[in-house]
Motif scaffolding. Sequence first.
Motif, mmCIF file in Angstrom:
data_model
loop_
_atom_site.group_PDB
_atom_site.id
_atom_site.type_symbol
_atom_site.label_atom_id
_atom_site.label_comp_id
_atom_site.label_asym_id
_atom_site.label_seq_id
_atom_site.Cartn_x
_atom_site.Cartn_y
_atom_site.Cartn_z
ATOM 1 N N ASP A 146 0.829 -1.083 0.083
ATOM 2 C CA ASP A 146 0.068 -0.351 0.146
ATOM 3 C C ASP A 146 0.798 1.319 -0.017
ATOM 4 O O ASP A 146 0.443 2.362 0.224
ATOM 5 C CB ASP A 146 -0.932 0.160 0.978
ATOM 6 N N SER A 147 2.360 1.130 -0.504
ATOM 7 C CA SER A 147 2.876 2.445 -0.557
ATOM 8 C C SER A 147 2.372 3.368 -1.347
ATOM 9 O O SER A 147 2.024 2.850 -2.580
ATOM 10 C CB SER A 147 4.403 2.025 -0.684
ATOM 11 N N ASP A 148 2.528 4.643 -1.268
ATOM 12 C CA ASP A 148 1.966 5.683 -1.979
ATOM 13 C C ASP A 148 3.137 6.399 -2.982
ATOM 14 O O ASP A 148 2.537 7.390 -3.674
ATOM 15 C CB ASP A 148 1.168 6.652 -1.062
ATOM 16 N N GLY A 149 4.197 5.885 -2.808
ATOM 17 C CA GLY A 149 5.204 6.464 -3.505
ATOM 18 C C GLY A 149 6.112 7.477 -3.019
ATOM 19 O O GLY A 149 7.218 7.808 -3.489
ATOM 20 N N SER A 150 5.569 7.935 -1.460
ATOM 21 C CA SER A 150 6.569 8.538 -0.781
ATOM 22 C C SER A 150 7.647 8.067 -0.036
ATOM 23 O O SER A 150 7.580 6.814 0.119
ATOM 24 C CB SER A 150 5.737 9.451 0.181
ATOM 25 N N GLU A 151 8.822 8.661 0.156
ATOM 26 C CA GLU A 151 9.798 8.094 0.633
ATOM 27 C C GLU A 151 9.648 7.591 2.184
ATOM 28 O O GLU A 151 9.989 6.460 2.410
ATOM 29 C CB GLU A 151 11.058 9.088 1.084
ATOM 30 N N GLY A 152 8.461 8.050 2.985
ATOM 31 C CA GLY A 152 8.499 7.720 4.071
ATOM 32 C C GLY A 152 7.519 6.486 4.109
ATOM 33 O O GLY A 152 7.535 6.000 5.321
ATOM 34 N N MET A 153 6.953 5.896 3.051
ATOM 35 C CA MET A 153 6.396 4.553 3.014
ATOM 36 C C MET A 153 7.265 3.521 2.294
ATOM 37 O O MET A 153 6.706 2.452 1.810
ATOM 38 C CB MET A 153 5.119 4.719 2.337
ATOM 39 N N THR A 154 8.510 3.853 2.423
ATOM 40 C CA THR A 154 9.384 2.939 1.806
ATOM 41 C C THR A 154 10.414 2.207 3.101
ATOM 42 O O THR A 154 9.962 2.513 4.265
ATOM 43 C CB THR A 154 10.451 3.364 0.879
ATOM 44 N N VAL A 155 11.377 1.341 2.888
ATOM 45 C CA VAL A 155 12.246 0.957 3.760
ATOM 46 C C VAL A 155 13.006 2.288 4.451
ATOM 47 O O VAL A 155 13.358 2.150 5.577
ATOM 48 C CB VAL A 155 13.228 0.008 3.102
ATOM 49 N N MET A 156 12.933 3.436 3.718
ATOM 50 C CA MET A 156 13.575 4.608 4.356
ATOM 51 C C MET A 156 12.659 5.010 5.456
ATOM 52 O O MET A 156 13.306 5.426 6.475
ATOM 53 C CB MET A 156 13.627 5.488 3.332
ATOM 54 N N GLY A 157 11.246 5.030 5.447
ATOM 55 C CA GLY A 157 10.640 5.202 6.595
ATOM 56 C C GLY A 157 10.605 4.373 7.908
ATOM 57 O O GLY A 157 10.547 4.646 8.811
ATOM 58 N N LEU A 158 10.831 2.969 7.508
ATOM 59 C CA LEU A 158 11.308 2.111 8.630
ATOM 60 C C LEU A 158 12.625 2.463 9.224
ATOM 61 O O LEU A 158 12.728 2.236 10.436
ATOM 62 C CB LEU A 158 11.486 0.678 8.018
ATOM 63 N N GLY A 159 13.577 2.963 8.470
ATOM 64 C CA GLY A 159 14.771 3.457 9.000
ATOM 65 C C GLY A 159 14.721 4.558 9.961
ATOM 66 O O GLY A 159 15.245 4.599 11.103
ATOM 67 N N ASP A 160 13.720 5.447 9.656
ATOM 68 C CA ASP A 160 13.487 6.751 10.355
ATOM 69 C C ASP A 160 12.784 6.011 11.727
ATOM 70 O O ASP A 160 13.327 6.563 13.039
ATOM 71 C CB ASP A 160 12.370 7.480 9.888
ATOM 72 N N ARG A 161 11.940 5.115 11.667
ATOM 73 C CA ARG A 161 11.274 4.708 13.001
ATOM 74 C C ARG A 161 12.263 3.641 13.878
ATOM 75 O O ARG A 161 12.240 4.005 15.097
ATOM 76 C CB ARG A 161 10.124 3.748 12.573
ATOM 77 N N LEU A 162 13.143 2.933 13.246
ATOM 78 C CA LEU A 162 14.002 2.253 13.976
ATOM 79 C C LEU A 162 14.906 3.056 14.423
ATOM 80 O O LEU A 162 15.334 2.868 15.917
ATOM 81 C CB LEU A 162 14.662 1.210 13.111
ATOM 82 N N THR A 163 15.533 4.237 13.946
ATOM 83 C CA THR A 163 16.460 5.169 14.456
ATOM 84 C C THR A 163 15.980 5.731 15.744
ATOM 85 O O THR A 163 16.414 5.878 17.001
ATOM 86 C CB THR A 163 16.730 6.243 13.464
ATOM 87 N N SER A 164 14.478 6.268 15.479
ATOM 88 C CA SER A 164 13.814 6.974 16.731
ATOM 89 C C SER A 164 13.767 6.035 17.983
ATOM 90 O O SER A 164 13.920 6.481 19.245
ATOM 91 C CB SER A 164 12.505 7.368 16.263
ATOM 92 N N LEU A 165 13.343 4.863 17.680
ATOM 93 C CA LEU A 165 13.222 3.619 18.843
ATOM 94 C C LEU A 165 14.548 3.435 19.514
ATOM 95 O O LEU A 165 14.628 3.429 20.501
ATOM 96 C CB LEU A 165 12.422 2.412 18.277
ATOM 97 N N LEU A 166 15.607 3.330 18.750
ATOM 98 C CA LEU A 166 16.778 2.732 19.298
ATOM 99 C C LEU A 166 17.383 4.084 20.035
ATOM 100 O O LEU A 166 18.005 3.808 21.221
ATOM 101 C CB LEU A 166 17.922 2.732 18.258
ATOM 102 N N GLN A 167 17.064 5.382 19.595
ATOM 103 C CA GLN A 167 17.755 6.532 20.254
ATOM 104 C C GLN A 167 16.905 6.792 21.523
ATOM 105 O O GLN A 167 17.441 7.044 22.643
ATOM 106 C CB GLN A 167 17.892 7.682 19.178
ATOM 107 N N ASP A 168 15.651 6.818 21.400
ATOM 108 C CA ASP A 168 14.611 7.375 22.403
ATOM 109 C C ASP A 168 14.450 6.468 23.363
ATOM 110 O O ASP A 168 14.207 6.716 24.492
ATOM 111 C CB ASP A 168 13.526 7.952 21.777
ATOM 112 N N THR A 169 14.287 5.356 23.175
ATOM 113 C CA THR A 169 13.925 4.387 23.942
ATOM 114 C C THR A 169 15.216 3.708 24.959
ATOM 115 O O THR A 169 15.055 3.310 25.948
ATOM 116 C CB THR A 169 12.934 3.161 23.453
ATOM 117 N N TYR A 170 16.273 3.440 24.027
ATOM 118 C CA TYR A 170 17.157 2.673 24.598
ATOM 119 C C TYR A 170 18.604 3.327 24.733
ATOM 120 O O TYR A 170 19.578 2.765 25.024
ATOM 121 C CB TYR A 170 17.482 1.445 23.555
#
Length: 335
Positions: A146-170
């Motif tokens: 269901d990706s809409d062509g934006s960068e945020g809905m590719t693996v790049m968006g997953l990288g943003d989310r994983l980055t945030s979790l690793l930094q902010d939570t751990y």
Amino acid sequence: MELATPVMAYVYGEDEAKDELTLLAAIENSGKQEDTKNADIEISADAQKANGDEEETQDPIAAAGAENVAATATPVWTKQAEVNRDKLLDFDYLVKNFYRIDRTTTIDSSELNPGQLLAKDLTIDTNVGGPVILIYHTHSQEGFVDSDGSEGMTVMGLGDRLTSLLQDTYGIPVLHHRGKYDVDGRDYAYSNAEPEIRQVLADNPTIQVVIDLHRDGVGDDVHLVTDIGGKQTAKIMFFNGLSRTTSTGPIDYLQNPNLQDNLATSLQMQIAAAELYPGFTRPVFLKGYRYNMHMCPKSMLIEVGAQTNTFEEVYNAMDPLANILAYVLLGQSHT
């Protein structure tokens, strides 16, 4: 008791045989479906909880493009199962239950020695004044059903989310590299990425872990999903390149002095995943070639779901993935 897990068929590798150079282009790609199963594990008394106390995350679609997504996971490392360490010492058992070996390559107990691999200390130092983990994407254009062509809905968006979790939570400093190496095609993506990733590592000598975050390519009827805490969550897969093919033997121009550390990293992550989140991972996939994993000892290539998963499913996978990474890299798996 032994856990019998359902068999999931999958196809690996839309294009991975087109690696780095074309010298070995004649070697067949692994395009056929293979049966997989997770390792035999003993279920603990509270396995039914399956981390159900985690808070709901914010809407993944709306948050995908944000660089600083607020983390909602908590660092809870409660084992839901126990992997039998004694059985791991049997090479045949280890391979059958924890690995899938592509037909283009081979490995034996001299390289895949669980005693040696599990004994390696993967603990990182987070107080080094710079990024500790590098996340990048050799295939930055990989999207989902269901990706809409934006960068945020590719693996790049997953990288943003994983980055945030690793930094902010751990509290693990992360550099998310946004280089794009497959815009004009994938045939030379690994070759295109290598010099830039080498420069990133040279510029940031504090980096101790490198993660190349992908999504897999599977048959249209395959849906790699499980339930974690009541959320539909894409399954993940750790991947290793062995720099050796069955037909040619060792690939001299793709030597990897860090292979044992690479294998130790994926195996320890796989065991942690099996104990913290049974059913979340597919077997570790072993293939020929190298996939740029030679540049850092603790290198991981991680496949998150596939093109048949929704973005919400792969987004949900970042919470347990971050928890597993922190569990191993912060030394909790050896306490």
